[in-house]
Write a protein that holds these residues in place. Structure first.
Motif, mmCIF file in Angstrom:
data_model
loop_
_atom_site.group_PDB
_atom_site.id
_atom_site.type_symbol
_atom_site.label_atom_id
_atom_site.label_comp_id
_atom_site.label_asym_id
_atom_site.label_seq_id
_atom_site.Cartn_x
_atom_site.Cartn_y
_atom_site.Cartn_z
ATOM 1 N N PRO A 72 42.535 37.737 39.298
ATOM 2 C CA PRO A 72 43.106 36.743 40.205
ATOM 3 C C PRO A 72 43.517 37.333 41.561
ATOM 4 C CG PRO A 72 43.938 36.380 38.004
ATOM 5 C CD PRO A 72 43.160 37.675 37.971
ATOM 6 N N THR A 73 44.026 38.553 41.559
ATOM 7 C CA THR A 73 44.422 39.207 42.812
ATOM 8 C C THR A 73 43.204 39.400 43.714
ATOM 9 O OG1 THR A 73 46.220 40.349 41.686
ATOM 10 C CG2 THR A 73 45.519 41.257 43.798
ATOM 11 N N GLU A 74 42.098 39.884 43.146
ATOM 12 C CA GLU A 74 40.870 40.068 43.925
ATOM 13 C C GLU A 74 40.358 38.722 44.429
ATOM 14 O OE1 GLU A 74 38.277 43.636 42.131
ATOM 15 O OE2 GLU A 74 38.930 42.178 40.607
ATOM 16 N N PHE A 75 40.437 37.711 43.583
ATOM 17 C CA PHE A 75 39.961 36.374 43.941
ATOM 18 C C PHE A 75 40.714 35.843 45.156
ATOM 19 C CE2 PHE A 75 39.902 31.699 43.383
ATOM 20 C CZ PHE A 75 38.532 31.480 43.299
ATOM 21 N N LYS A 76 42.034 36.038 45.185
ATOM 22 C CA LYS A 76 42.858 35.557 46.295
ATOM 23 C C LYS A 76 42.505 36.239 47.613
ATOM 24 C CE LYS A 76 46.757 34.267 43.391
ATOM 25 N NZ LYS A 76 48.069 34.674 42.877
ATOM 26 N N GLU A 77 41.967 37.453 47.540
ATOM 27 C CA GLU A 77 41.588 38.187 48.744
ATOM 28 C C GLU A 77 40.356 37.597 49.425
ATOM 29 O OE1 GLU A 77 41.146 42.216 47.412
ATOM 30 O OE2 GLU A 77 43.300 42.479 47.123
ATOM 31 N N GLY A 78 39.600 36.800 48.685
ATOM 32 C CA GLY A 78 38.415 36.160 49.242
ATOM 33 C C GLY A 78 37.408 35.854 48.154
ATOM 34 N N PHE A 79 36.785 34.664 48.250
ATOM 35 C CA PHE A 79 35.846 34.226 47.215
ATOM 36 C C PHE A 79 34.745 33.386 47.849
ATOM 37 C CE2 PHE A 79 39.384 31.305 47.548
ATOM 38 C CZ PHE A 79 38.773 30.065 47.658
ATOM 39 N N ILE A 80 33.683 33.194 47.096
ATOM 40 C CA ILE A 80 32.570 32.365 47.545
ATOM 41 C C ILE A 80 32.959 30.898 47.343
ATOM 42 C CG2 ILE A 80 30.164 31.731 47.092
ATOM 43 C CD1 ILE A 80 29.713 34.690 46.271
ATOM 44 N N GLU A 81 32.694 30.088 48.360
ATOM 45 C CA GLU A 81 33.057 28.677 48.313
ATOM 46 C C GLU A 81 32.528 28.012 47.042
ATOM 47 O OE1 GLU A 81 32.917 24.660 51.082
ATOM 48 O OE2 GLU A 81 31.804 26.432 51.708
ATOM 49 N N GLY A 82 33.410 27.266 46.376
ATOM 50 C CA GLY A 82 33.056 26.546 45.158
ATOM 51 C C GLY A 82 33.250 27.342 43.884
ATOM 52 N N ALA A 83 33.638 28.621 44.009
ATOM 53 C CA ALA A 83 33.780 29.468 42.833
ATOM 54 C C ALA A 83 35.075 29.184 42.076
ATOM 55 C CB ALA A 83 33.738 30.942 43.227
ATOM 56 N N LYS A 84 34.981 29.322 40.769
ATOM 57 C CA LYS A 84 36.135 29.238 39.875
ATOM 58 C C LYS A 84 36.388 30.650 39.365
ATOM 59 C CE LYS A 84 37.642 27.210 35.505
ATOM 60 N NZ LYS A 84 37.297 26.342 34.371
ATOM 61 N N ASN A 85 37.644 31.042 39.278
ATOM 62 C CA ASN A 85 37.986 32.386 38.820
ATOM 63 C C ASN A 85 38.217 32.393 37.315
ATOM 64 O OD1 ASN A 85 40.775 34.627 39.064
ATOM 65 N ND2 ASN A 85 38.657 35.193 39.143
ATOM 66 N N ILE A 86 37.376 33.148 36.603
ATOM 67 C CA ILE A 86 37.560 33.403 35.173
ATOM 68 C C ILE A 86 37.479 34.914 35.007
ATOM 69 C CG2 ILE A 86 36.739 33.019 32.830
ATOM 70 C CD1 ILE A 86 35.547 30.371 33.724
ATOM 71 N N ASN A 87 38.634 35.536 34.839
ATOM 72 C CA ASN A 87 38.773 36.985 34.817
ATOM 73 C C ASN A 87 38.138 37.595 33.563
ATOM 74 O OD1 ASN A 87 39.652 39.637 34.992
ATOM 75 N ND2 ASN A 87 41.818 39.151 34.822
ATOM 76 N N LEU A 88 37.133 38.441 33.762
ATOM 77 C CA LEU A 88 36.470 39.120 32.649
ATOM 78 C C LEU A 88 37.453 39.939 31.826
ATOM 79 C CD1 LEU A 88 33.877 40.045 31.135
ATOM 80 C CD2 LEU A 88 33.694 41.868 32.827
ATOM 81 N N LYS A 89 38.459 40.525 32.482
ATOM 82 C CA LYS A 89 39.413 41.398 31.792
ATOM 83 C C LYS A 89 40.483 40.626 31.020
ATOM 84 C CE LYS A 89 38.837 45.180 35.077
ATOM 85 N NZ LYS A 89 39.509 46.063 36.028
ATOM 86 N N ASP A 90 40.518 39.309 31.175
ATOM 87 C CA ASP A 90 41.515 38.474 30.499
ATOM 88 C C ASP A 90 41.135 38.310 29.027
ATOM 89 O OD1 ASP A 90 43.342 36.520 29.690
ATOM 90 O OD2 ASP A 90 43.155 35.379 31.546
ATOM 91 N N ASP A 91 42.144 38.317 28.154
ATOM 92 C CA ASP A 91 41.906 38.139 26.718
ATOM 93 C C ASP A 91 41.269 36.789 26.411
ATOM 94 O OD1 ASP A 91 42.967 40.651 26.182
ATOM 95 O OD2 ASP A 91 44.971 39.878 25.732
ATOM 96 N N ASP A 92 41.480 35.805 27.263
ATOM 97 C CA ASP A 92 40.951 34.454 27.048
ATOM 98 C C ASP A 92 39.604 34.233 27.731
ATOM 99 O OD1 ASP A 92 43.139 33.689 25.529
ATOM 100 O OD2 ASP A 92 44.245 32.900 27.248
ATOM 101 N N PHE A 93 38.935 35.305 28.155
ATOM 102 C CA PHE A 93 37.674 35.145 28.881
ATOM 103 C C PHE A 93 36.671 34.289 28.101
ATOM 104 C CE2 PHE A 93 33.275 36.427 29.717
ATOM 105 C CZ PHE A 93 33.170 36.083 31.054
ATOM 106 N N ALA A 94 36.423 34.631 26.846
ATOM 107 C CA ALA A 94 35.425 33.903 26.051
ATOM 108 C C ALA A 94 35.805 32.432 25.911
ATOM 109 C CB ALA A 94 35.257 34.538 24.681
ATOM 110 N N LYS A 95 37.081 32.174 25.685
ATOM 111 C CA LYS A 95 37.542 30.790 25.539
ATOM 112 C C LYS A 95 37.334 30.014 26.842
ATOM 113 C CE LYS A 95 41.668 28.081 24.497
ATOM 114 N NZ LYS A 95 43.114 28.132 24.274
ATOM 115 N N GLU A 96 37.715 30.631 27.960
ATOM 116 C CA GLU A 96 37.587 29.958 29.253
ATOM 117 C C GLU A 96 36.132 29.764 29.661
ATOM 118 O OE1 GLU A 96 40.175 30.967 32.552
ATOM 119 O OE2 GLU A 96 41.422 32.128 31.166
ATOM 120 N N ILE A 97 35.311 30.771 29.426
ATOM 121 C CA ILE A 97 33.915 30.690 29.861
ATOM 122 C C ILE A 97 33.159 29.656 29.032
ATOM 123 C CG2 ILE A 97 32.731 32.478 28.483
ATOM 124 C CD1 ILE A 97 32.501 32.305 32.277
#
Length: 150
Positions: A72-97
């Motif tokens: 999320p910190t990296e995402f806030k620094e800048g992202f591609i328009e229309g992108a949703k942030n789903i952190n690979l390192k998050d324990d809930d990655f599989a659930k969210e994806i």
């Protein structure tokens, strides 16, 4: 003379053994490559991962699911328009994806391409059909003079 014949026979056996070993290693390597795209012995295709250049990613990702797998910190620094942030390192990655539509193309990226490659493989294992990975990540996107949102 007998010693020369024995040495020649032994050398021939070594060459035959080495060539068979190389052939078996190549067959094993080919089998390993196929397991990433084949789910069982009936040759059912699991999914496809395609690397895209920044220009291809920009053109093809419009109106599709775009996922930034950075923190999320990296995402806030800048992202591609229309992108949703789903952190690979998050324990809930599989659930969210898996909340995404697996039958529709998904466009993913990270900072440099490493994490998105890992995420793409996980997504295929989870049943996604088409995953498009931004080659070189957002760093390559920016170097190609594409816009980043904050």
């Amino acid at each position: 003379m007998k010693t020369s014949i024995k040495l020649l026979g032994l050398l021939s056996l070594i060459i035959i053994f080495a060539s068979l070993s190389c052939k078996n290693a190549q067959e094993k390597n080919d089998a390993n490559v196929n397991t990433t795209s084949v789910s069982n012995t009936t040759q059912e295709i699991k999914g496809k991962i395609t690397l895209l250049s920044p220009s291809e990613f920009k053109e093809k990702s419009k109106d599709h699911q775009i996922i930034d797998v950075r923190t999320p910190t990296e995402f806030k620094e800048g992202f591609i328009e229309g992108a949703k942030n789903i952190n690979l390192k998050d324990d809930d990655f599989a659930k969210e994806i898996t909340s995404l539509d697996k039958d529709k193309p998904v466009y993913i990226y990270c900072r440099s391409g490493h994490r998105s490659g890992i995420a793409a493989k996980k997504m295929i294992d989870l049943g996604f059909k088409e995953v498009y990975d931004l080659q070189g990540g957002i760093l390559n996107w920016e170097q190609s003079d594409n816009e980043v949102k904050n």
